[in-house]
Design a protein around this motif. Structure first.
Motif, short mmCIF file in Angstrom:
data_model
loop_
_atom_site.label_atom_id
_atom_site.label_comp_id
_atom_site.label_asym_id
_atom_site.label_seq_id
_atom_site.Cartn_x
_atom_site.Cartn_y
_atom_site.Cartn_z
N LYS A 3 0.72 -1.13 -0.10
CA LYS A 3 0.11 0.03 0.09
C LYS A 3 0.85 1.18 0.06
O LYS A 3 1.78 1.19 0.81
CB LYS A 3 -0.75 -0.07 1.19
N GLU A 37 -2.78 2.42 -10.67
CA GLU A 37 -4.10 2.21 -10.43
C GLU A 37 -4.84 1.28 -11.32
O GLU A 37 -5.54 0.47 -11.10
CB GLU A 37 -4.81 3.60 -10.35
N ASN A 42 -2.75 -0.84 -5.04
CA ASN A 42 -3.31 -0.25 -4.02
C ASN A 42 -2.24 1.16 -3.62
O ASN A 42 -1.50 1.12 -2.96
CB ASN A 42 -3.09 -0.87 -2.71
N LYS A 44 -2.67 5.52 -3.50
CA LYS A 44 -3.71 6.72 -3.26
C LYS A 44 -2.78 8.08 -3.37
O LYS A 44 -1.74 8.01 -2.48
CB LYS A 44 -4.30 6.79 -1.98
#
Length: 120
Positions: A3, A37, A42, A44
């Motif tokens: 992440k 993406e 994952n 952001k």
């Protein structure tokens, strides 16, 4: 699963194509993030102007912000660990974190515009 979270400084957009000049670093990062993406990873990005609540909810970001101020941004977390303060990762770092080739991170966002000239 890896992440990655990128905490951007206050800016009008994350692509680097707005304003009086294009920022190639923001454009590179936007392309890498978009490519990742699209592959389902994952990753952001949060902007201080549009996501202040996410900044406030993250203890590491709050600590860095208090210690160094807004000039510390961008801050990059990998699996909730700070890996970069004050700069963006290279495409090679993104590739290493997600197990892809750096050349896979150059995909540009595409938007398709459709219109009927007879209706103009």
């Amino acid at each position: 699963m890896t992440k990655v979270e990128i905490f951007d400084p206050a800016m009008c957009c994350s692509t680097g194509v707005c304003g009086p000049s294009v920022d190639p670093e923001l454009t590179r990062v936007a392309s890498a993030v978009y490519s990742l993406e699209q592959k389902g990873f994952n990753i952001k990005r949060y902007q201080l102007t549009t996501n202040p609540d996410i900044f406030a909810q993250n203890n590491e970001i709050t600590r860095i912000f208090k210690e160094k101020g807004p000039d510390a941004l961008p801050v990059v977390l990998v699996n909730d660990q700070v890996v970069r303060v004050g700069g963006y990762p290279a495409n090679e770092e993104f590739a290493q974190w997600f197990g892809v080739k750096p050349e896979e991170l150059n995909e540009k966002p595409k938007s398709r515009i459709s219109f009927n000239l007879n209706q103009l």
